[in-house]
Design an enzyme around this catalytic site. Structure first.
Site, PDB file in Angstrom:
ATOM      1  N   GLU A  46     -19.501   1.087   6.135  1.00 51.12           N
ATOM      2  CA  GLU A  46     -18.163   1.475   5.698  1.00 51.12           C
ATOM      3  C   GLU A  46     -17.625   2.572   6.618  1.00 51.12           C
ATOM      4  O   GLU A  46     -18.292   3.592   6.836  1.00 51.12           O
ATOM      5  CB  GLU A  46     -18.190   1.977   4.252  1.00 51.12           C
ATOM      6  CG  GLU A  46     -16.936   2.691   3.782  1.00 51.12           C
ATOM      7  CD  GLU A  46     -15.649   1.896   4.001  1.00 51.12           C
ATOM      8  OE1 GLU A  46     -14.657   2.484   4.445  1.00 51.12           O
ATOM      9  OE2 GLU A  46     -15.658   0.669   3.719  1.00 51.12           O
ATOM     10  N   HIS A 543       0.363  -6.105  -0.027  1.00 52.23           N
ATOM     11  CA  HIS A 543      -0.474  -7.234  -0.429  1.00 52.23           C
ATOM     12  C   HIS A 543      -0.649  -8.259   0.698  1.00 52.23           C
ATOM     13  O   HIS A 543      -0.381  -9.441   0.516  1.00 52.23           O
ATOM     14  CB  HIS A 543       0.144  -7.949  -1.641  1.00 52.23           C
ATOM     15  CG  HIS A 543       0.288  -7.108  -2.857  1.00 52.23           C
ATOM     16  ND1 HIS A 543       1.166  -7.427  -3.885  1.00 52.23           N
ATOM     17  CD2 HIS A 543      -0.339  -5.959  -3.244  1.00 52.23           C
ATOM     18  CE1 HIS A 543       1.074  -6.509  -4.840  1.00 52.23           C
ATOM     19  NE2 HIS A 543       0.175  -5.610  -4.474  1.00 52.23           N
ATOM     20  N   ALA A 578      -9.365 -10.720   1.185  1.00 51.38           N
ATOM     21  CA  ALA A 578      -8.050 -11.347   0.968  1.00 51.38           C
ATOM     22  C   ALA A 578      -7.581 -12.168   2.155  1.00 51.38           C
ATOM     23  O   ALA A 578      -6.702 -13.023   2.007  1.00 51.38           O
ATOM     24  CB  ALA A 578      -7.007 -10.283   0.638  1.00 51.38           C
ATOM     25  N   HIS A 588      -0.341  -9.530  -8.309  1.00 56.20           N
ATOM     26  CA  HIS A 588      -1.020  -8.495  -7.534  1.00 56.20           C
ATOM     27  C   HIS A 588      -2.412  -9.049  -7.214  1.00 56.20           C
ATOM     28  O   HIS A 588      -3.045  -9.679  -8.073  1.00 56.20           O
ATOM     29  CB  HIS A 588      -1.120  -7.212  -8.345  1.00 56.20           C
ATOM     30  CG  HIS A 588       0.210  -6.579  -8.635  1.00 56.20           C
ATOM     31  ND1 HIS A 588       0.539  -5.305  -8.250  1.00 56.20           N
ATOM     32  CD2 HIS A 588       1.305  -7.069  -9.266  1.00 56.20           C
ATOM     33  CE1 HIS A 588       1.777  -5.029  -8.628  1.00 56.20           C
ATOM     34  NE2 HIS A 588       2.262  -6.091  -9.253  1.00 56.20           N
TER      35      HIS A 588
END
Length: 610
Positions: A46, A543, A578, A588
């Site tokens: 990360e 998004h 995504a 959302h």
């Protein structure tokens, strides 16, 4: 509880079966699920820090305060001709937990048709019926009391919710003043309240769930839901502040076949390489997953050559198919007796009282989130003839199977919530400066199924050498560009009228003094023209999806990964986030991203048994 300490050197000395790049919304789900098998060792890289105690992350009512901070990558788009040359800020999470640590905690799902469209493209197992078990697996839903349901219309159908998942989902204890008028106002406009908006149709008005712990009323996100409860596992190793720069691809056999063998990364200014025996799983998000593939030699040869990267896998789809929810924000001056988050930022006494209420009873403004939502069909917000003309233009701009499947969602015989409306206290418009002493509310209007498609790529190389992950990505959403963009612009302009109608309708109108931005128009004959407002003030809804989309039946011709999320042309390499979504959804995306990761982990475990 801190992340167990490990040095980069010791991390690289571990024998990992799987390496997850990105400890965000999806990455920590995959890591947690794979490490449930004690015979599988999982490493997570990360780039950001772990931050479990910062109130700007944890306190729900402080949503938005983390944007632009050290927890945000602070990306920016290229100048957009469709927005009169404007650039837009594109926040993305740079912290353990990713964007699930920065978002506004909205918890909802798309419609059955959204996911069935993915399957129609040939992505087997990605329709509504197949995804529903994974939606439920991630969730631990807390049912509201009968009194809460009656007062706040917090309706639900139990069979569509999970009760044992890591992510706590709950209705807020209380809501801002506008919420009490929301349902009645929409009903006065003919938009009914949806009492089962998690069952495959979110059409109508409803009170949304939130990803908030019901006991502490703090944000529940992937780092607290999936990682912390499992952080003591010896086979789950997380290294924070470690920036992945390249996937190690080695040639297999005499043919031009590539297999992922590890990940190169930097930490504290030094370079390291971690090895893997089974797979590298890229979960760096819609912006950085395609960048990492390109930096590793997977992508469009033209883009790679310009960046000084040697091409290994020719796939022009990497970084393409970018889709984003576009948003406008109309600001209204409200009754001055209303107190919202803006007032707390300028009034120390109010902020102190709000902090006390939150710390002692987990209530008040600090516990509130924007929860008054409505999804409305395009056919509802325009006259029938205009809608008929629009569908004709939609049909005329079809260029691919994806366009054709998307166009079906606008057929006259389908009622889909292509437009989202949300109203809450506060000035959410970055182009409008609040005046001291005034209280504002914002009507957000968001296009859910855009035809516009953009791209995200690594930039061309500089004189000093090839492009790197540290170079700013070229984010070009192509807002309102091309034939599809013209359709999006027309829908946005017409949908803006309905946003104004909502705010002019009682009982919501009873707390509104005047429209502050754009300034209230003088009385005129006919509908108000919002063309310039939409062009000049459209912003992102945060998004982005699609940049490593599933190819379906067309395979590598149109996609980056197959329906098991394996990268075309490279063994031992998947993308899970995504970016794999081939088409956008009326929702959302947070809950959907969790479900994608749950499904991906299940598939990976299935495949490792073979």
């Amino acid at each position: 509880m801190p992340v167990p300490f490990i040095t980069p050197t010791d991390f690289c000395a571990r024998n990992f079966d799987y390496l997850v790049v990105g400890g965000g919304t999806a990455g920590l789900v995959v890591a947690a699920r794979l490490s449930e098998n004690e015979n599988i060792t999982v490493g997570v890289l990360e780039a950001g820090p772990a931050s479990f105690l910062d109130p700007i992350i944890n306190v729900p009512g402080r949503f938005g305060e983390s944007l632009g901070t050290k927890y945000d990558w602070q990306f920016e788009t290229t100048p957009q001709p469709g927005l009169n040359g404007r650039k837009l800020q594109w926040p993305r999470g740079r912290v353990l937990g990713g964007t699930s640590a920065l978002n506004f905690m909205t918890w909802n799902r798309g419609n059955r048709e959204d996911y069935d469209a993915w399957e129609e493209l040939g992505n087997q197992g990605w329709g509504w019926d197949s995804l529903l078990p994974f939606f439920k697996r991630t969730e631990s839903f807390v049912e509201p009391s009968a009194d809460h349901q009656a007062q706040y219309r917090s309706y639900f159908t139990a069979e569509f919710h999970g009760t044992n998942g890591p992510v706590k989902t709950v209705y807020s204890k209380e809501y801002s003043v506008p919420h009490q008028f929301w349902h009645a106002t929409l009903e006065n406009l003919g938009v009914e309240t949806n009492k089962s908006h998690f069952s495959g149709s979110n059409l109508g008005a409803w009170t949304t769930l939130t990803s908030v712990d019901p006991d502490t009323r703090t944000r529940c996100y992937s780092a607290t839901a999936y990682y912390l409860p499992n952080s003591s596992r010896s086979n789950l190793v997380v290294l924070t502040e470690a920036l992945a720069i390249e996937i190690v691809l080695e040639q297999e056999g005499s043919q031009n076949k590539w297999v992922a063998k590890g990940v190169k990364f930097t930490s504290a200014g030094k370079s390291f390489t971690a090895s893997v025996s089974r797979e590298v799983i890229v979960s760096a998000g819609s912006v950085q997953s395609p960048l990492l593939l390109e930096l590793s030699g997977i992508g469009n040869p033209t883009v790679l050559e310009a960046a000084g990267i040697t091409a290994k896998v020719n796939n022009p789809n990497v970084g393409e198919n970018l889709q984003e929810h576009m948003m406008t924000a109309m600001v209204y001056e409200l009754d001055p007796s209303i107190v919202g988050p803006d007032e707390l930022r300028i009034n120390a006494e109010l902020a102190e009282a709000a902090d006390l209420a939150y710390s002692t009873t987990q209530s008040g403004i600090r516990a509130m989130l924007p929860c008054a939502l409505s999804y409305v069909p395009v056919s509802y917000i325009m006259p029938s003839q205009e809608f008929s003309n629009l569908t004709s233009r939609i049909s005329a701009q079809i260029r691919s199977e994806r366009d054709a499947v998307l166009a079906k969602q606008f057929c006259s015989n389908k009622r889909r919530g292509q437009i989202e409306y949300l109203f809450d206290v506060g000035n959410w418009n970055p182009y409008f400066k609040s005046e001291p002493g005034k209280v504002y509310g914002t009507m957000l209007m968001m296009l859910q199924l855009p035809f516009t498609k953009g791209s995200i790529h690594i930039p061309p190389k500089k004189a000093s050498g090839s492009s790197t992950i540290n170079d700013r990505p070229v984010i070009n959403p192509q807002y309102y560009a091309g034939p599809g963009g013209k359709v999006d612009f027309e829908i946005m302009t017409l949908a803006q009228r309905f946003a104004e109608n909502i705010c002019s309708t009682s009982p919501l109108s009873s707390i509104i003094r005047t429209r502050a931005f754009p300034p209230a128009a003088a009385p005129a004959v006919g509908e108000e023209d919002f063309t310039e407002f939409v062009r000049n003030y459209t912003i992102t809804d945060w998004h982005p999806i699609g940049t490593c989309g599933m190819g379906g039946l067309a395979g590598i011709t149109t996609g980056v990964v197959d329906d098991r999320l394996r990268v075309y042309g490279a063994k031992g390499l998947r993308v899970v986030d995504a970016s794999i979504m081939p088409l956008h959804i009326c929702s959302h995306p947070q809950a959907t991203i969790y479900a994608i990761a749950e499904k991906a982990a299940s598939m990976i475990l299935e495949d490792c048994k073979q």
